[in-house]
Each structure stands twice: as C-alpha cells, then as structure tokens.
Design a protein around this motif. Structure first.
Motif, PDB file in Angstrom:
ATOM      1  N   GLY A 112       0.813  -1.210   0.000  1.00 12.36           N
ATOM      2  CA  GLY A 112       0.000   0.000   0.000  1.00 12.36           C
ATOM      3  C   GLY A 112       0.848   1.261   0.000  1.00 12.36           C
ATOM      4  O   GLY A 112       0.584   2.210  -0.739  1.00 12.36           O
ATOM      5  N   VAL A 113       1.887   1.266   0.834  1.00 15.58           N
ATOM      6  CA  VAL A 113       2.785   2.422   0.882  1.00 15.58           C
ATOM      7  C   VAL A 113       3.483   2.589  -0.464  1.00 15.58           C
ATOM      8  O   VAL A 113       3.604   3.690  -0.990  1.00 15.58           O
ATOM      9  N   HIS A 114       3.920   1.479  -1.044  1.00 12.26           N
ATOM     10  CA  HIS A 114       4.573   1.528  -2.356  1.00 12.26           C
ATOM     11  C   HIS A 114       3.601   2.067  -3.416  1.00 12.26           C
ATOM     12  O   HIS A 114       3.967   2.905  -4.239  1.00 12.26           O
ATOM     13  N   ALA A 115       2.362   1.593  -3.396  1.00 13.26           N
ATOM     14  CA  ALA A 115       1.370   2.036  -4.384  1.00 13.26           C
ATOM     15  C   ALA A 115       1.117   3.535  -4.269  1.00 13.26           C
ATOM     16  O   ALA A 115       1.029   4.240  -5.275  1.00 13.26           O
ATOM     17  N   HIS A 116       1.016   4.034  -3.045  1.00  8.36           N
ATOM     18  CA  HIS A 116       0.818   5.474  -2.847  1.00  8.36           C
ATOM     19  C   HIS A 116       2.038   6.251  -3.335  1.00  8.36           C
ATOM     20  O   HIS A 116       1.907   7.301  -3.958  1.00  8.36           O
TER      21      HIS A 116
END
Length: 183
Positions: free
Chosen positions: A21-25
């Motif tokens: 999720g952090v990577h996607a953001h």
C-alpha cells in the motif's frame, strides 16, 4: 473491477498489505505523469483495493500507522523501501517499448521535432492546444519531456501559457515559417 496481477489484498499478511500500500501510494505520482491512462486506472484500482482492505482490518489507523503509539520503521527499513521503489521504477522504465523514432536507431533532429510540434500548434484552431495535449504530442515526437517548456521559456518565446492552454506566438509562427519549407 478488472483482473489485475498480484495476490488479492484480502490474502496478504498485514506486513505485506502495508508495504504494498505504501509503495502504491508512492508510485501514484510517477504513474500519473509517465504511465498510460490504462496503467493509471489499474494502479489506482489496486491502490484503493489495498487501502480498503487495510482500513477494514485496522479501522483506527491509516497507512502511516495509528500515531504516537505505532512503531516507526527503522532507518534500514526506510532505506530498503526506497531502494525497492526506485528499483521497480527503473525496471519499469527499462521494460517500456522504445519510442518509435528511436526504434530504428536514428535520433530525430531537435529542430525537426520542434518544427513538428509547432506545426501541430499551427494546425490547431487559433494556434491553441490544451497543455496536456501539447505534452502528449511532445512525448510522441521525442523522449525529451521538456520540449514544450523550452518553447515558452526561450527568448523570444515560441509558445505562451494562458491558463491551461499553450498558444503559438507570432515569434513561433515566424520561426516555423523560416524553418519549414512550404510545399
């Protein structure tokens, strides 16, 4: 939703869910600027799927944690995440298809590319194109993403910015007439 590669969010561990999720953001801005509309749509859907699953499991938290009580990632973990994000972005760029002009090994003359772009402005009603359309055309003509910006920053400017529009100036018309042979 469409079929996307990857493990469904509901099957990920909490750690993997938060990491992805952090990577996607973090990648959202890059995908917006450099990806296709389809890539952006797919990326956004995946990001929302991860975020919704995370919030379903932890309703009092956000991607950044619950606040003061949450353990902050170590310096090594932050560096590792940054390196992985950078590595994925570079790999993605290297996997992209080469631009049509570069595929045959011949690089286009910068003046020729500039003339082709200005010609597109001259063909547009009133010599005006929306800024996104102008940048899209510039990307099709050359890998240099700063082509449009250079045209309205040079002296005299060949383009001028009017809100969200880019407009061909008189100097731009003169340059085009001097550098493009008429049929």
């Amino acid at each position: 939703m469409t079929e996307r590669p990857g493990v469904p969010a509901r099957e990920l561990s909490d750690e993997d869910l938060e990491r992805q999720g952090v990577h996607a953001h973090a990648m959202r801005h890059w995908v917006f600027l450099h990806g296709t509309a389809e890539q952006f749509r797919t990326h956004t859907e995946r990001m929302l799927e991860l975020e919704q699953e995370y919030l379903r499991r932890h309703p009092q938290r956000t991607w950044q944690g619950s606040g003061g009580g949450a353990a902050t990632p170590s310096r090594d973990d932050r560096i590792r995440d940054l390196v992985q994000t950078f590595s994925r972005a570079v790999t993605s760029l290297l996997d992209e298809e080469p631009a049509p002009a570069a595929a045959d090994g011949s690089a286009r003359d910068p003046a020729e590319v500039q003339a082709a772009l200005l010609r597109r402005f001259a063909e547009a009603p009133g010599g005006r194109l929306h800024k996104l359309e102008a940048h899209q055309i510039a990307r099709q003509l050359a890998p240099d993403s700063h082509l449009v910006a250079r045209l309205y920053r040079q002296d005299p400017p060949l383009l001028q910015a009017e809100r969200d529009m880019r407009v061909l100036t008189d100097a731009g018309r003169s340059w085009l007439a001097a550098h493009v042979p008429t049929a």
